[in-house]
Design an enzyme around this catalytic site. Structure first.
Site, PDB file in Angstrom:
ATOM      1  N   TYR A  17       0.824  -1.214   0.000  1.00  0.00           N
ATOM      2  CA  TYR A  17       0.000   0.000   0.000  1.00  0.00           C
ATOM      3  C   TYR A  17       0.853   1.256   0.000  1.00  0.00           C
ATOM      4  O   TYR A  17       2.074   1.194   0.163  1.00  0.00           O
ATOM      5  CB  TYR A  17      -0.944  -0.010   1.208  1.00  0.00           C
ATOM      6  CG  TYR A  17      -0.285   0.366   2.523  1.00  0.00           C
ATOM      7  CD1 TYR A  17       0.559  -0.515   3.186  1.00  0.00           C
ATOM      8  CD2 TYR A  17      -0.485   1.629   3.083  1.00  0.00           C
ATOM      9  CE1 TYR A  17       1.171  -0.163   4.370  1.00  0.00           C
ATOM     10  CE2 TYR A  17       0.128   1.986   4.282  1.00  0.00           C
ATOM     11  CZ  TYR A  17       0.956   1.085   4.916  1.00  0.00           C
ATOM     12  OH  TYR A  17       1.565   1.440   6.089  1.00  0.00           O
TER      13      TYR A  17
ATOM     14  N   ARG B 210      -8.115 -20.441  -0.429  1.00  0.00           N
ATOM     15  CA  ARG B 210      -7.150 -20.148   0.618  1.00  0.00           C
ATOM     16  C   ARG B 210      -6.084 -21.232   0.804  1.00  0.00           C
ATOM     17  O   ARG B 210      -6.321 -22.256   1.448  1.00  0.00           O
ATOM     18  CB  ARG B 210      -7.864 -19.922   1.959  1.00  0.00           C
ATOM     19  CG  ARG B 210      -6.900 -19.406   3.015  1.00  0.00           C
ATOM     20  CD  ARG B 210      -7.440 -19.430   4.420  1.00  0.00           C
ATOM     21  NE  ARG B 210      -6.417 -18.985   5.356  1.00  0.00           N
ATOM     22  CZ  ARG B 210      -5.371 -19.730   5.743  1.00  0.00           C
ATOM     23  NH1 ARG B 210      -5.223 -20.963   5.297  1.00  0.00           N
ATOM     24  NH2 ARG B 210      -4.468 -19.243   6.568  1.00  0.00           N
TER      25      ARG B 210
ATOM     26  N   LYS C 287       6.548  -1.920   1.880  1.00  0.00           N
ATOM     27  CA  LYS C 287       5.366  -1.319   2.512  1.00  0.00           C
ATOM     28  C   LYS C 287       4.203  -2.295   2.407  1.00  0.00           C
ATOM     29  O   LYS C 287       3.303  -2.166   1.576  1.00  0.00           O
ATOM     30  CB  LYS C 287       5.047   0.040   1.861  1.00  0.00           C
ATOM     31  CG  LYS C 287       4.208   0.943   2.759  1.00  0.00           C
ATOM     32  CD  LYS C 287       4.309   2.376   2.349  1.00  0.00           C
ATOM     33  CE  LYS C 287       3.300   3.270   3.031  1.00  0.00           C
ATOM     34  NZ  LYS C 287       3.405   3.318   4.480  1.00  0.00           N
TER      35      LYS C 287
ATOM     36  N   GLU D 137      13.010   2.990  13.523  1.00  0.00           N
ATOM     37  CA  GLU D 137      12.020   3.980  13.079  1.00  0.00           C
ATOM     38  C   GLU D 137      10.842   3.940  14.029  1.00  0.00           C
ATOM     39  O   GLU D 137      10.868   3.226  15.026  1.00  0.00           O
ATOM     40  CB  GLU D 137      11.583   3.672  11.637  1.00  0.00           C
ATOM     41  CG  GLU D 137      10.942   2.312  11.473  1.00  0.00           C
ATOM     42  CD  GLU D 137      10.508   1.983  10.048  1.00  0.00           C
ATOM     43  OE1 GLU D 137      10.351   2.912   9.245  1.00  0.00           O
ATOM     44  OE2 GLU D 137      10.306   0.797   9.762  1.00  0.00           O
TER      45      GLU D 137
ATOM     46  N   LEU E 124      11.354   1.407   6.698  1.00  0.00           N
ATOM     47  CA  LEU E 124      10.716   1.838   5.464  1.00  0.00           C
ATOM     48  C   LEU E 124      11.383   3.154   5.064  1.00  0.00           C
ATOM     49  O   LEU E 124      11.493   4.073   5.890  1.00  0.00           O
ATOM     50  CB  LEU E 124       9.216   2.076   5.680  1.00  0.00           C
ATOM     51  CG  LEU E 124       8.518   2.527   4.395  1.00  0.00           C
ATOM     52  CD1 LEU E 124       8.296   1.347   3.458  1.00  0.00           C
ATOM     53  CD2 LEU E 124       7.217   3.227   4.689  1.00  0.00           C
TER      54      LEU E 124
HETATM   55  N1  PMP Z   1       8.016   3.980   8.591  1.00  0.00           N
HETATM   56  C1  PMP Z   1       6.864   3.296   8.710  1.00  0.00           C
HETATM   57  C2  PMP Z   1       6.873   1.967   9.377  1.00  0.00           C
HETATM   58  C3  PMP Z   1       5.671   3.843   8.202  1.00  0.00           C
HETATM   59  O1  PMP Z   1       4.512   3.164   8.296  1.00  0.00           O
HETATM   60  C4  PMP Z   1       5.694   5.133   7.612  1.00  0.00           C
HETATM   61  C5  PMP Z   1       4.425   5.777   7.123  1.00  0.00           C
HETATM   62  N2  PMP Z   1       4.005   5.216   5.939  1.00  0.00           N
HETATM   63  C6  PMP Z   1       6.922   5.796   7.508  1.00  0.00           C
HETATM   64  C7  PMP Z   1       8.066   5.183   8.005  1.00  0.00           C
HETATM   65  C8  PMP Z   1       7.018   7.131   6.838  1.00  0.00           C
HETATM   66  O2  PMP Z   1       6.903   6.997   5.441  1.00  0.00           O
HETATM   67  P1  PMP Z   1       6.337   8.144   4.523  1.00  0.00           P
HETATM   68  O3  PMP Z   1       7.142   9.379   4.805  1.00  0.00           O
HETATM   69  O4  PMP Z   1       6.535   7.639   3.143  1.00  0.00           O
HETATM   70  O5  PMP Z   1       4.900   8.324   4.871  1.00  0.00           O
END
Ligand code: PMP
Length: 284
Positions: free
Chosen positions: A31, A98, A144, A176, A200
């Site tokens: 997503y 499934r 993601k 993060e 991410l």
């Molecule tokens: N890390 C994680 C785990 C996230 O879910 C998000 C939000 N999508 C971010 C970092 C920040 O990413 P972005 O700046 O692309 O929204």
């Protein structure tokens, strides 16, 4: 509300999820959340590029070419008369009986729709509190994925404690947030975890790295410890919908005497300027 479903824009009321959709059963999909400013999707190219990358990493193909998808997204924004707020976009592997394994020929399913707008100005200006938690997620945090179970568990824990975010720690190092990237500032230098499989690579994060360069602010993409986090001069978290949010307390300990730091403020301003510049020059 109008929803984009596999290339068609339809009313929310007619959208149905099949009980055998692998996104529903396994979280088998990817997503994006894209922010809309004044009707313009900010960093649309970057988000779409990351979506296709995530899909590729899980061996899933998206039925539409990226240019086609971008056009559909622009149409969806117009049809919803969206001026601001987040746009949610997800692609699941599709519908199949499934079993964990799947046939390569099933068709992925794409939906996109506007998220309710959340006013964040006050949050950005006053700063937020955070907690720290162990990072027990899998080792492909660069994808993601719809599988957000651990992120959700920990976000809920922080929410129940009245905190805005939980900052995740793996092997003593800050990775993060549950839904954000984390930055610290020490002696004028900005630090954030490098874009490895452990985080991410946020689009806001990537945009900020450019903003730092433009402004001559030194940023090192290197991991830092929990101790360095707690002793930082300033801390902030970033994401698409929240942008740049100062963290003024972590696990009950004040950061910068409990007020947003001055460099963080400048970064917020510089980021807003970039958003304004890029969205006002965008060709729709
Ligand atoms: N890390 C994680 C785990 C996230 O879910 C998000 C939000 N999508 C971010 C970092 C920040 O990413 P972005 O700046 O692309 O929204």
């Amino acid at each position: 509300m109008k929803v984009l479903v596999d290339g068609e824009i339809v009313a929310r009321s007619v959208v149905k999820v099949d009980m055998e959709d692998r996104g529903y059963q396994f979280g088998d999909g990817v997503y994006e959340v894209i922010n809309i400013y004044d009707g313009v999707p900010f960093t649309l190219d970057e988000h779409i590029e990351r979506l296709y990358r995530s899909a590729k990493e899980i061996g899933m193909s998206i039925l539409f070419e990226s240019d086609h998808l971008k056009q559909d997204i622009r149409k969806l924004i117009k049809e919803n008369n969206m001026k601001k707020g987040g746009l949610y976009l997800q692609v699941t592997r599709g519908v199949a009986p499934r079993t964990h394994q799947y046939q390569k020929d099933i068709s992925s399913k794409l939906i996109a729709y506007p998220l309710p707008y959340k006013e964040m100005a006050e949050t950005r200006s006053s700063g937020v509190t955070a907690i720290t938690e162990q990072d027990l997620r899998w080792l492909r945090c660069d994808i993601k994925s719809l599988n957000l179970l651990y992120n959700i568990m920990i976000k809920q824990k922080s929410y129940e404690q009245g905190a805005f975010e939980a900052i995740l720690i793996r092997d003593g190092l800050v990775t993060e947030g549950t839904s954000s990237n984390v930055f610290i500032i020490k002696d004028g230098t900005i630090y954030t975890h490098p874009a490895t499989n452990l985080i991410l690579n946020g689009i806001t994060r990537q945009k900020l790295l450019e903003v730092f360069l433009e402004n001559g602010w030194t940023c090192k993409e290197q991991p830092f410890t929990t101790k360095e986090l707690m002793e930082a001069d300033e801390v902030f978290v970033t994401s698409t919908t929240s942008e740049v949010v100062p963290v003024i307390s972590i696990d009950g300990k004040s950061i910068n005497n409990g007020i947003p730091g001055s460099l963080t403020r400048k970064i917020q301003q510089a980021f807003s300027n970039t958003v304004k510049k890029e969205t006002s020059s965008a060709v729709l």
